[in-house]
Write an enzyme that holds these catalytic residues in place. Structure first.
Site, PDB file in Angstrom:
ATOM      1  N   HIS A 170     122.589  18.053 138.132  1.00 33.22           N
ATOM      2  CA  HIS A 170     123.568  17.049 137.747  1.00 33.22           C
ATOM      3  C   HIS A 170     124.380  16.572 138.850  1.00 33.22           C
ATOM      4  O   HIS A 170     124.446  17.239 139.825  1.00 33.22           O
ATOM      5  CB  HIS A 170     124.588  17.550 136.561  1.00 33.22           C
ATOM      6  CG  HIS A 170     123.649  17.331 135.202  1.00 33.22           C
ATOM      7  ND1 HIS A 170     122.898  18.299 134.728  1.00 33.22           N
ATOM      8  CD2 HIS A 170     123.698  16.309 134.163  1.00 33.22           C
ATOM      9  CE1 HIS A 170     122.362  18.014 133.674  1.00 33.22           C
ATOM     10  NE2 HIS A 170     122.622  16.792 133.167  1.00 33.22           N
ATOM     11  N   LYS A 200     130.228  16.893 137.085  1.00 30.11           N
ATOM     12  CA  LYS A 200     130.067  17.346 135.713  1.00 30.11           C
ATOM     13  C   LYS A 200     130.996  18.730 135.527  1.00 30.11           C
ATOM     14  O   LYS A 200     130.941  19.398 136.302  1.00 30.11           O
ATOM     15  CB  LYS A 200     128.761  17.855 135.446  1.00 30.11           C
ATOM     16  CG  LYS A 200     128.178  18.299 134.010  1.00 30.11           C
ATOM     17  CD  LYS A 200     126.900  18.196 133.919  1.00 30.11           C
ATOM     18  CE  LYS A 200     126.648  18.825 132.354  1.00 30.11           C
ATOM     19  NZ  LYS A 200     127.413  18.006 131.386  1.00 30.11           N
TER      20      LYS A 200
HETATM   21  N1  LIG Z   1     125.084  13.220 125.020  1.00 25.47           N
HETATM   22  C1  LIG Z   1     124.689  12.840 126.165  1.00 25.47           C
HETATM   23  O1  LIG Z   1     123.662  12.088 126.119  1.00 25.47           O
HETATM   24  C2  LIG Z   1     125.643  12.862 127.479  1.00 25.47           C
HETATM   25  C3  LIG Z   1     125.345  12.083 128.541  1.00 25.47           C
HETATM   26  C4  LIG Z   1     126.139  12.146 129.473  1.00 25.47           C
HETATM   27  C5  LIG Z   1     127.131  12.883 129.291  1.00 25.47           C
HETATM   28  N2  LIG Z   1     127.577  13.495 128.372  1.00 25.47           N
HETATM   29  C6  LIG Z   1     128.700  14.403 128.248  1.00 25.47           C
HETATM   30  O2  LIG Z   1     129.974  13.596 127.826  1.00 25.47           O
HETATM   31  C7  LIG Z   1     131.130  13.915 128.194  1.00 25.47           C
HETATM   32  C8  LIG Z   1     131.900  13.152 129.210  1.00 25.47           C
HETATM   33  O3  LIG Z   1     131.060  12.739 130.484  1.00 25.47           O
HETATM   34  P1  LIG Z   1     131.325  11.796 131.525  1.00 25.47           P
HETATM   35  O4  LIG Z   1     130.645  11.998 132.467  1.00 25.47           O
HETATM   36  O5  LIG Z   1     131.444  10.512 131.034  1.00 25.47           O
HETATM   37  O6  LIG Z   1     132.912  12.610 131.985  1.00 25.47           O
HETATM   38  P2  LIG Z   1     134.101  11.690 132.735  1.00 25.47           P
HETATM   39  O7  LIG Z   1     134.953  12.792 133.127  1.00 25.47           O
HETATM   40  O8  LIG Z   1     133.490  10.649 133.472  1.00 25.47           O
HETATM   41  O9  LIG Z   1     134.699  10.956 131.372  1.00 25.47           O
HETATM   42  C9  LIG Z   1     135.484  11.720 130.322  1.00 25.47           C
HETATM   43  C10 LIG Z   1     136.666  10.677 130.135  1.00 25.47           C
HETATM   44  O10 LIG Z   1     137.118  11.187 129.016  1.00 25.47           O
HETATM   45  C11 LIG Z   1     138.787  10.958 129.246  1.00 25.47           C
HETATM   46  N3  LIG Z   1     139.578  11.887 128.167  1.00 25.47           N
HETATM   47  C12 LIG Z   1     139.679  13.374 128.318  1.00 25.47           C
HETATM   48  N4  LIG Z   1     140.471  13.740 127.235  1.00 25.47           N
HETATM   49  C13 LIG Z   1     140.623  12.718 126.310  1.00 25.47           C
HETATM   50  C14 LIG Z   1     140.945  12.555 125.030  1.00 25.47           C
HETATM   51  N5  LIG Z   1     141.706  13.459 124.545  1.00 25.47           N
HETATM   52  N6  LIG Z   1     140.982  11.460 124.460  1.00 25.47           N
HETATM   53  C15 LIG Z   1     140.141  10.312 125.039  1.00 25.47           C
HETATM   54  N7  LIG Z   1     139.911  10.387 126.274  1.00 25.47           N
HETATM   55  C16 LIG Z   1     139.844  11.612 127.106  1.00 25.47           C
HETATM   56  C17 LIG Z   1     138.845  11.191 130.534  1.00 25.47           C
HETATM   57  O11 LIG Z   1     140.131  10.752 130.957  1.00 25.47           O
HETATM   58  C18 LIG Z   1     137.780  10.538 131.070  1.00 25.47           C
HETATM   59  O12 LIG Z   1     138.142   9.166 131.427  1.00 25.47           O
HETATM   60  C19 LIG Z   1     130.696  15.273 129.013  1.00 25.47           C
HETATM   61  O13 LIG Z   1     130.896  16.515 127.966  1.00 25.47           O
HETATM   62  C20 LIG Z   1     129.429  15.352 129.211  1.00 25.47           C
HETATM   63  O14 LIG Z   1     128.432  16.397 129.543  1.00 25.47           O
HETATM   64  C21 LIG Z   1     126.726  13.637 127.148  1.00 25.47           C
HETATM   65  O1  LIG Z   2     126.405  13.872 132.933  1.00 26.67           O
HETATM   66  C1  LIG Z   2     126.646  14.704 132.254  1.00 26.67           C
HETATM   67  O2  LIG Z   2     127.484  15.555 132.143  1.00 26.67           O
HETATM   68  C2  LIG Z   2     125.543  14.929 131.126  1.00 26.67           C
HETATM   69  N1  LIG Z   2     125.830  15.786 130.338  1.00 26.67           N
HETATM   70  C3  LIG Z   2     124.945  15.982 128.963  1.00 26.67           C
HETATM   71  C4  LIG Z   2     124.437  17.735 129.097  1.00 26.67           C
HETATM   72  O3  LIG Z   2     125.224  18.375 129.541  1.00 26.67           O
HETATM   73  O4  LIG Z   2     123.310  18.241 128.723  1.00 26.67           O
HETATM   74  C5  LIG Z   2     123.724  15.291 129.001  1.00 26.67           C
HETATM   75  C6  LIG Z   2     123.171  14.811 130.376  1.00 26.67           C
HETATM   76  C7  LIG Z   2     124.134  14.264 131.243  1.00 26.67           C
END
Ligand SMILES: NC(=O)c1ccc[n+]([C@@H]2O[C@H](COP(=O)([O-])OP(=O)(O)OC[C@H]3O[C@@H](n4cnc5c(N)ncnc54)[C@H](O)[C@@H]3O)[C@@H](O)[C@H]2O)c1
Ligand SMILES: O=C(O)C1=N[C@H](C(=O)O)CCC1
Length: 247
Positions: free
Chosen positions: A132, A136
């Site tokens: 990643h 992350k």
């Molecule tokens: N399920 C999926 O397909 C998938 C895909 C990508 C990322 N993710 C997950 O999504 C999450 C976020 O990833 P990201 O890369 O966007 O992170 P990021 O750090 O770019 O964004 C997170 C945002 O959330 C905000 N935040 C923190 N606490 C908050 C709160 N209490 N209320 C509102 N906003 C708040 C932060 O200020 C930030 O802007 C991670 O857990 C990541 O693993 C999941």
């Molecule tokens: O970018 C991230 O953070 C991602 N989080 C998810 C994970 O932890 O599996 C999904 C993939 C991207």
């Protein structure tokens, strides 16, 4: 009918992408785009909230949304079985509300996990490498943890023992972490988005199942499908397989 959508984590990498996707959909209306420290009352009246925040923030957001009768599509990672129990407990007090939690919303990653689970019974060895972007917060990834759990369950059902490994000395961490008994190796590298390989091996052959998200747009069809499905799905849904018609 137009669905009113609130995005939590709206200024993050994923939240910003979700806001663009919702704004681009004729049947969805972005009614709130909130980030850390902002008043969640802006989300009141939404039909569905989408949470891409942080494992430390998501449970509080969930409790607030469910308490206000707002369904939640959750992409934030960190969902242990204990956390899912807590979500079920919250939903017990609000039986008409739906929550969908998925570690990965990209169709390819869903298929990769499905194929890995199917293949697991046929191979003595299995290891996972997840790769990643360096921003992350969590390791291993939620996708790797979910894959390991499914592969481990398939191995147990097939009567397989722990994968062979004669390592008796070495640097700490060299063999990765163990998730449900499966070795998981986490790479954090500038230039990457989200990638995973499941390596399977038996005498004389290996099988590698690899998925690459090259852009965060890859998650959007799954996120929007979950948003559209949620009003008809009270209770807890884990994963998007059922939304995509894969189960
Ligand atoms: N399920 C999926 O397909 C998938 C895909 C990508 C990322 N993710 C997950 O999504 C999450 C976020 O990833 P990201 O890369 O966007 O992170 P990021 O750090 O770019 O964004 C997170 C945002 O959330 C905000 N935040 C923190 N606490 C908050 C709160 N209490 N209320 C509102 N906003 C708040 C932060 O200020 C930030 O802007 C991670 O857990 C990541 O693993 C999941
Ligand atoms: O970018 C991230 O953070 C991602 N989080 C998810 C994970 O932890 O599996 C999904 C993939 C991207």
């Amino acid at each position: 009918m137009t669905l009113k959508v609130a995005v939590l984590g709206a200024r993050g990498r994923m939240g910003a992408e979700v806001c663009r996707a919702v704004e681009g959909a004729d049947d969805l209306d972005l009614v709130a785009a909130l980030d850390a420290g902002e008043d969640r009352s802006g989300a009141e009246g939404a039909d569905v909230a989408v949470d891409f925040t942080h494992p430390d923030a998501v449970m509080d957001n969930l409790a607030w949304c469910v308490g206000h009768g707002i369904g939640v599509v959750v992409g934030t990672t960190g969902f242990t079985p204990e956390r899912l129990d807590r979500v079920n407990e919250l939903l017990g007090h609000h039986p008409r509300v739906g929550v969908l939690v998925a570690a990965n919303f990209s169709v390819g990653a869903v298929l990769m996990m499905h194929f890995a689970e199917r293949a697991a019974a046929f191979y003595e060895s299995v290891e996972i490498i997840e790769l990643h972007h360096p921003g992350k917060a969590d390791a291993p990834s939620g996708t790797a943890a979910a894959t390991a759990a499914r592969v481990a369950a398939a191995r147990t059902a097939a009567g397989l023992d722990a994968p062979p490994d004669a390592t008796s000395s070495g640097l700490e961490g060299a063999r990765g972490a163990r998730a449900d008994g499966i070795a998981v190796h986490s790479v954090r590298l500038r230039g990457l988005v989200a990638h995973q390989e499941v390596l399977l091996g038996s005498e004389g052959e290996t099988l590698t199942i690899r998925h690459d998200s090259l852009d965060r747009v890859s998650f959007m069809p799954g996120v929007l499908a979950a948003v559209r499905a949620l009003p008809e799905r009270p209770g807890l849904t884990v994963g998007i397989e059922s939304v995509l018609g894969l189960t």
